[in-house]
Scaffold this motif. Structure first.
Motif, PDB file in Angstrom:
ATOM      1  N   GLN A  78      -6.576   2.914  -1.399  1.00  0.00           N
ATOM      2  CA  GLN A  78      -5.719   4.003  -0.940  1.00  0.00           C
ATOM      3  C   GLN A  78      -4.430   3.479  -0.310  1.00  0.00           C
ATOM      4  O   GLN A  78      -3.384   4.098  -0.436  1.00  0.00           O
ATOM      5  N   THR A  81      -2.203   2.973  -3.289  1.00  0.00           N
ATOM      6  CA  THR A  81      -1.898   4.046  -4.238  1.00  0.00           C
ATOM      7  C   THR A  81      -1.559   5.391  -3.615  1.00  0.00           C
ATOM      8  O   THR A  81      -0.966   6.232  -4.293  1.00  0.00           O
ATOM      9  N   ALA A  82      -1.919   5.628  -2.372  1.00  0.00           N
ATOM     10  CA  ALA A  82      -1.698   6.950  -1.770  1.00  0.00           C
ATOM     11  C   ALA A  82      -0.210   7.175  -1.529  1.00  0.00           C
ATOM     12  O   ALA A  82       0.522   6.247  -1.179  1.00  0.00           O
ATOM     13  N   ASP A  84       1.205   8.856   0.883  1.00  0.00           N
ATOM     14  CA  ASP A  84       1.544   8.704   2.306  1.00  0.00           C
ATOM     15  C   ASP A  84       0.267   8.482   3.114  1.00  0.00           C
ATOM     16  O   ASP A  84      -0.848   8.581   2.596  1.00  0.00           O
ATOM     17  N   ALA A  87      -2.272  11.500   3.330  1.00  0.00           N
ATOM     18  CA  ALA A  87      -3.056  11.677   2.104  1.00  0.00           C
ATOM     19  C   ALA A  87      -4.138  10.605   1.994  1.00  0.00           C
ATOM     20  O   ALA A  87      -5.266  10.887   1.596  1.00  0.00           O
ATOM     21  N   ALA A  88      -3.802   9.381   2.374  1.00  0.00           N
ATOM     22  CA  ALA A  88      -4.776   8.294   2.324  1.00  0.00           C
ATOM     23  C   ALA A  88      -5.925   8.557   3.290  1.00  0.00           C
ATOM     24  O   ALA A  88      -7.098   8.388   2.947  1.00  0.00           O
ATOM     25  N   GLU A  89      -5.598   8.987   4.507  1.00  0.00           N
ATOM     26  CA  GLU A  89      -6.648   9.256   5.496  1.00  0.00           C
ATOM     27  C   GLU A  89      -7.520  10.433   5.073  1.00  0.00           C
ATOM     28  O   GLU A  89      -8.739  10.412   5.259  1.00  0.00           O
ATOM     29  N   ASN A  90      -6.915  11.472   4.482  1.00  0.00           N
ATOM     30  CA  ASN A  90      -7.709  12.606   3.988  1.00  0.00           C
ATOM     31  C   ASN A  90      -8.643  12.175   2.855  1.00  0.00           C
ATOM     32  O   ASN A  90      -9.801  12.590   2.798  1.00  0.00           O
ATOM     33  N   ALA A  91      -8.130  11.347   1.955  1.00  0.00           N
ATOM     34  CA  ALA A  91      -8.968  10.842   0.868  1.00  0.00           C
ATOM     35  C   ALA A  91     -10.115   9.997   1.431  1.00  0.00           C
ATOM     36  O   ALA A  91     -11.249  10.085   0.963  1.00  0.00           O
TER      37      ALA A  91
END
Length: 183
Positions: A78, A81-82, A84, A87-91
Motif C-alpha cells: 500500500q 501503490t495507494a 494517499d 486511502a492506504a490506512e483505510n485499505a
C-alpha cells in the motif's frame, strides 16, 4: 478341660483379632494405593490440560504473528501503490479486519499494528509545498487548484496534485520516526 476350652477360645479370639488387624492393615494399604493412583491420574490430567492450554496459546500467538506478517506485506504494498495516506490506512484497516476473521484473531487486535502511512514532512518541505501551491494558484487559478484538474511536477515531490500539496503544507511537520517536529 474347661481350662483347655477357655485357652482354645482365647487363642481363637486372638487369631481372629490378628486376622482382623491384618485385614484392617491390608484395607488401609489398599486405600493408600488407590489414593496414590487417583493422585497420579489427577496429576496426569492436570499436565494434559496444562499442555493443551500451552498448545492453544502457542497456536493463538502463531495465528497473530502470521496475520501480522501478512499485514506488514500489505502495508508495504500500500505504501507503494495507494494514492494517499488515508486511502492506504483505510485499505489496511479493511485487510486487518479480514485477517482477523481468517486467522480467528480477536476483532480489533490487528488494527493497533497498522502503521502511520503519512509520509514524514519536514518544515522545509511544508514551506516548499505552500510556496509551490501559492505560485500554481496564481498561475492556473483557484478553480483549477480546487478541483485537482492538473498535475504539477515539483522537485523533490515529483508529480503531485494540488490536493496533495495542500495536504503536505496543512499537515503537521513530522520527523522520520513520525513524531511531531520540534521548532
Amino acid at each position: 478341660m474347661a481350662l483347655a476350652a477357655l485357652e482354645g477360645g482365647m487363642a481363637e479370639a486372638q487369631q481372629r483379632q490378628e486376622a482382623l488387624s491384618r485385614q484392617a492393615q491390608l484395607d488401609e494399604e489398599r486405600r493408600s494405593a488407590q489414593a496414590a493412583q487417583e493422585a497420579r491420574a489427577q496429576n496426569a490430567e492436570t499436565r494434559a490440560s496444562d499442555t493443551a492450554a500451552r498448545a492453544e496459546e502457542a497456536a493463538r500467538v502463531n495465528r497473530v504473528q502470521s496475520s501480522l506478517q501478512y499485514l506488514d506485506q500489505y502495508a508495504q504494498q500500500q505504501a507503494e501503490t495507494a494514492p494517499d495516506a488515508a486511502a492506504a490506512e483505510n485499505a489496511l484497516l479493511g485487510r486487518a479486519s479480514s485477517l482477523e476473521s481468517m486467522f480467528n484473531v480477536p476483532q480489533g487486535q490487528l488494527s493497533s499494528a497498522i502503521p502511520n502511512m503519512a509520509p514524514a514532512i519536514s518544515r522545509r518541505q511544508k514551506k516548499l509545498a505552500e510556496d509551490v501551491y501559492a505560485r500554481a494558484e496564481k498561475t492556473y487559478g483557484a478553480e483549477a487548484m480546487a478541483n485537482d484538474s492538473l498535475t504539477l511536477t515539483v522537485e523533490p515531490f515529483g508529480q503531485v496534485k494540488p490536493s496533495q500539496l495542500r495536504a503536505m503544507f496543512m499537515a503537521p511537520a513530522t520527523t522520520a520516526t513520525g513524531e511531531p517536529a520540534k521548532p
